[in-house]
Design an enzyme around this catalytic site. Structure first.
Site, PDB file in Angstrom:
ATOM      1  N   THR A  69      14.712   7.670   0.320  1.00  0.00           N
ATOM      2  CA  THR A  69      16.174   7.613   0.357  1.00  0.00           C
ATOM      3  C   THR A  69      16.727   8.628  -0.647  1.00  0.00           C
ATOM      4  OG1 THR A  69      16.243   5.941  -1.371  1.00  0.00           O
ATOM      5  CG2 THR A  69      16.106   5.127   0.891  1.00  0.00           C
ATOM      6  N   LYS A  73      15.414  12.801  -0.683  1.00  0.00           N
ATOM      7  CA  LYS A  73      15.261  13.377   0.663  1.00  0.00           C
ATOM      8  C   LYS A  73      15.025  14.893   0.664  1.00  0.00           C
ATOM      9  CE  LYS A  73      17.925   9.955   3.280  1.00  0.00           C
ATOM     10  NZ  LYS A  73      18.992   9.748   4.256  1.00  0.00           N
ATOM     11  N   ASP A 109      17.147  10.207  10.651  1.00  0.00           N
ATOM     12  CA  ASP A 109      18.587   9.853  10.607  1.00  0.00           C
ATOM     13  C   ASP A 109      19.270  10.233  11.914  1.00  0.00           C
ATOM     14  OD1 ASP A 109      18.930   8.686   8.098  1.00  0.00           O
ATOM     15  OD2 ASP A 109      19.248  10.598   7.081  1.00  0.00           O
ATOM     16  N   GLY A 132      32.881  14.213   8.099  1.00  0.00           N
ATOM     17  CA  GLY A 132      31.929  14.308   6.999  1.00  0.00           C
ATOM     18  C   GLY A 132      30.924  15.412   7.265  1.00  0.00           C
ATOM     19  N   ALA A 133      30.322  15.917   6.171  1.00  0.00           N
ATOM     20  CA  ALA A 133      29.340  17.006   6.303  1.00  0.00           C
ATOM     21  C   ALA A 133      28.186  16.790   5.326  1.00  0.00           C
ATOM     22  CB  ALA A 133      30.022  18.348   6.036  1.00  0.00           C
ATOM     23  N   GLY A 134      27.940  15.537   4.944  1.00  0.00           N
ATOM     24  CA  GLY A 134      26.851  15.213   4.016  1.00  0.00           C
ATOM     25  C   GLY A 134      25.512  15.135   4.746  1.00  0.00           C
ATOM     26  N   GLY A 135      24.548  14.464   4.106  1.00  0.00           N
ATOM     27  CA  GLY A 135      23.184  14.407   4.647  1.00  0.00           C
ATOM     28  C   GLY A 135      23.108  13.815   6.049  1.00  0.00           C
ATOM     29  N   ALA A 136      23.804  12.702   6.288  1.00  0.00           N
ATOM     30  CA  ALA A 136      23.718  12.047   7.602  1.00  0.00           C
ATOM     31  C   ALA A 136      24.419  12.901   8.661  1.00  0.00           C
ATOM     32  CB  ALA A 136      24.347  10.655   7.534  1.00  0.00           C
ATOM     33  N   GLY A 250      26.572   1.156  12.866  1.00  0.00           N
ATOM     34  CA  GLY A 250      25.501   1.791  12.094  1.00  0.00           C
ATOM     35  C   GLY A 250      24.205   0.996  12.081  1.00  0.00           C
TER      36      GLY A 250
HETATM   37  P1  NDP Z   1      26.670  12.041   1.549  1.00  0.00           P
HETATM   38  O1  NDP Z   1      27.088  11.665   0.167  1.00  0.00           O
HETATM   39  O2  NDP Z   1      25.586  13.042   1.737  1.00  0.00           O
HETATM   40  O3  NDP Z   1      27.984  12.619   2.327  1.00  0.00           O
HETATM   41  C1  NDP Z   1      29.188  11.926   2.305  1.00  0.00           C
HETATM   42  C2  NDP Z   1      30.236  12.672   3.134  1.00  0.00           C
HETATM   43  O4  NDP Z   1      31.423  11.876   3.150  1.00  0.00           O
HETATM   44  C3  NDP Z   1      30.640  14.030   2.589  1.00  0.00           C
HETATM   45  O5  NDP Z   1      30.917  14.908   3.639  1.00  0.00           O
HETATM   46  C4  NDP Z   1      31.923  13.721   1.805  1.00  0.00           C
HETATM   47  O6  NDP Z   1      32.826  14.801   1.768  1.00  0.00           O
HETATM   48  C5  NDP Z   1      32.523  12.635   2.662  1.00  0.00           C
HETATM   49  N1  NDP Z   1      33.405  11.754   1.889  1.00  0.00           N
HETATM   50  C6  NDP Z   1      33.041  10.851   0.937  1.00  0.00           C
HETATM   51  N2  NDP Z   1      34.124  10.212   0.455  1.00  0.00           N
HETATM   52  C7  NDP Z   1      35.189  10.735   1.124  1.00  0.00           C
HETATM   53  C8  NDP Z   1      36.601  10.483   1.070  1.00  0.00           C
HETATM   54  N3  NDP Z   1      37.119   9.565   0.238  1.00  0.00           N
HETATM   55  N4  NDP Z   1      37.406  11.192   1.890  1.00  0.00           N
HETATM   56  C9  NDP Z   1      36.904  12.113   2.737  1.00  0.00           C
HETATM   57  N5  NDP Z   1      35.563  12.402   2.820  1.00  0.00           N
HETATM   58  C10 NDP Z   1      34.741  11.710   2.016  1.00  0.00           C
HETATM   59  O7  NDP Z   1      26.346  10.688   2.286  1.00  0.00           O
HETATM   60  P2  NDP Z   1      25.381  10.429   3.556  1.00  0.00           P
HETATM   61  O8  NDP Z   1      25.622  11.522   4.527  1.00  0.00           O
HETATM   62  O9  NDP Z   1      24.014  10.170   3.109  1.00  0.00           O
HETATM   63  O10 NDP Z   1      25.953   9.031   4.110  1.00  0.00           O
HETATM   64  C11 NDP Z   1      27.215   8.955   4.750  1.00  0.00           C
HETATM   65  C12 NDP Z   1      27.370   7.568   5.372  1.00  0.00           C
HETATM   66  O11 NDP Z   1      26.389   7.368   6.375  1.00  0.00           O
HETATM   67  C13 NDP Z   1      27.186   6.402   4.377  1.00  0.00           C
HETATM   68  O12 NDP Z   1      28.141   5.421   4.666  1.00  0.00           O
HETATM   69  C14 NDP Z   1      25.799   5.866   4.679  1.00  0.00           C
HETATM   70  O13 NDP Z   1      25.718   4.480   4.439  1.00  0.00           O
HETATM   71  C15 NDP Z   1      25.708   6.135   6.181  1.00  0.00           C
HETATM   72  N6  NDP Z   1      24.325   6.279   6.651  1.00  0.00           N
HETATM   73  C16 NDP Z   1      23.884   5.388   7.599  1.00  0.00           C
HETATM   74  C17 NDP Z   1      22.626   5.474   8.093  1.00  0.00           C
HETATM   75  C18 NDP Z   1      22.190   4.475   9.143  1.00  0.00           C
HETATM   76  O14 NDP Z   1      20.999   4.476   9.517  1.00  0.00           O
HETATM   77  N7  NDP Z   1      23.065   3.658   9.650  1.00  0.00           N
HETATM   78  C19 NDP Z   1      21.661   6.502   7.632  1.00  0.00           C
HETATM   79  C20 NDP Z   1      22.229   7.410   6.642  1.00  0.00           C
HETATM   80  C21 NDP Z   1      23.507   7.279   6.176  1.00  0.00           C
HETATM   81  P3  NDP Z   1      32.750  15.982   0.646  1.00  0.00           P
HETATM   82  O15 NDP Z   1      31.745  16.985   1.172  1.00  0.00           O
HETATM   83  O16 NDP Z   1      34.133  16.503   0.603  1.00  0.00           O
HETATM   84  O17 NDP Z   1      32.314  15.320  -0.639  1.00  0.00           O
END
Ligand code: NDP
Length: 284
Positions: A69, A73, A109, A132-136, A250
């Protein structure tokens, strides 16, 4: 004495400060039990600076594989022998498989999500909006692109992260991709097939937090997905259901990731129903 009780070349592990059981552990072990497999899936906390030693330990102890996790990763990548193609593009690994002593990294994922979505809609030609543009988001966008989605719109707060993902999709997949800087309420384009929340907005304990999305722009023909597993029925999904959309939670993605992991580690096919029940029991 049973032949397995050799008392030779063994380490008998003692966890004095056990990590609380992860819900994923309950889900995977329920599948093992149902398949009659005498396997264990344990939750072990590893500090970032100890990851290299932990991976060496997994090799030394001939583990069948492991999940990792955040924050491991990306850091785990150089510690492995090779990566599967999608994990190489995504640049992150959450599932490691021991193939005859070789540690192979994969990323489940996006695959877990696609399996859920493919159950209700074809992927080829799909027009997706990812919030969003994070890991998931990255894992899902790459898998959608590789599965021939036609258009992927990334909506992200920070421009830099969004641009990096759009660049990656342009370089490594055939999907048309674009970035929308997320300012104020986002209006979902009318021709969108699927909307995916890949941000943690609405995750426990902030369960009433609302995504900055114009919910009036959600059309009944759209599929609306939230990656948040806890709570499964997020505020966003409840708003989308009220608008008549088909919703995907999810939990399904998490269960499918477990199914794919067990398949990769053991070649066995677990019951997703048993796994979902165990996961719900552990979470709710
Ligand atoms: P990351 O921290 O890698 O990415 C988070 C993303 O959310 C970024 O793009 C961030 O934007 C955006 N973000 C966070 N807060 C805000 C806000 N207040 N307003 C606007 N944008 C926001 O997280 P992950 O990608 O790892 O996880 C994202 C979600 O996916 C989580 O809820 C996690 O629980 C879920 N998940 C579920 C899985 C499943 O199997 N069901 C597996 C993996 C994840 P910025 O770039 O601007 O910071």
């Amino acid at each position: 004495m049973k032949p397995s009780t050799s008392f030779r070349q063994e380490l008998l592990g003692v966890f004095g400060d056990p990590v609380a059981e992860n819900p994923t552990q309950a889900m995977i072990e329920a599948a093992f039990a149902e398949l009659g497999m005498d396997w264990r899936y344990l939750t072990v906390e590893v500090k970032p600076e100890a990851l290299g030693d932990a991976v060496k330990g997994a090799r030394a102890m001939n583990w069948k594989g492991f999940n990792c996790t955040i924050p491991h990763k990306v850091a785990v990548v150089p510690l492995l022998d090779r990566l599967n193609p999608a994990a190489k593009i995504i640049g992150a690994v959450n599932c490691v498989i021991n193939r005859h002593g070789e540690l192979v990294g994969d990323n489940t994922d996006g695959k877990g999500f696609l399996q859920s979505l493919a159950g209700i809609h074809g992927i080829r030609g799909l027009r997706a909006v990812i919030l969003g543009a994070g890991g998931a988001a990255r894992a899902i966008a790459v898998e959608l692109g590789l599965a021939h989605a036609s258009q992927i719109t990334i909506v992200n707060r920070s421009r830099e992260r969004g641009e990096a993902l759009v660049r990656l999709l342009g370089d490594r997949t055939a999907a048309a991709s674009s970035l929308v800087a997320w300012e104020g309420k986002y209006h979902i384009p009318e021709d969108t097939d699927v909307v995916i929340n890949a941000t943690p907005i609405g995750l426990f304990p902030d369960v009433e937090a609302r995504l900055p999305v114009d919910t009036e722009s959600l059309q009944p023909r759209m599929i609306v997905c939230d990656l948040i597993p806890n709570p499964p029925q997020t505020r966003f999904l409840r708003d989308a259901a009220m608008r008549g959309c088909t919703v995907l939670d999810g939990l399904g993605m998490l269960v499918n990731q477990g199914v794919i992991g067990i398949r990769l580690w053991s070649g066995r096919e677990p019951s997703s129903q048993v796994m979902r029940q165990a996961l719900e029991k552990a979470l709710l």
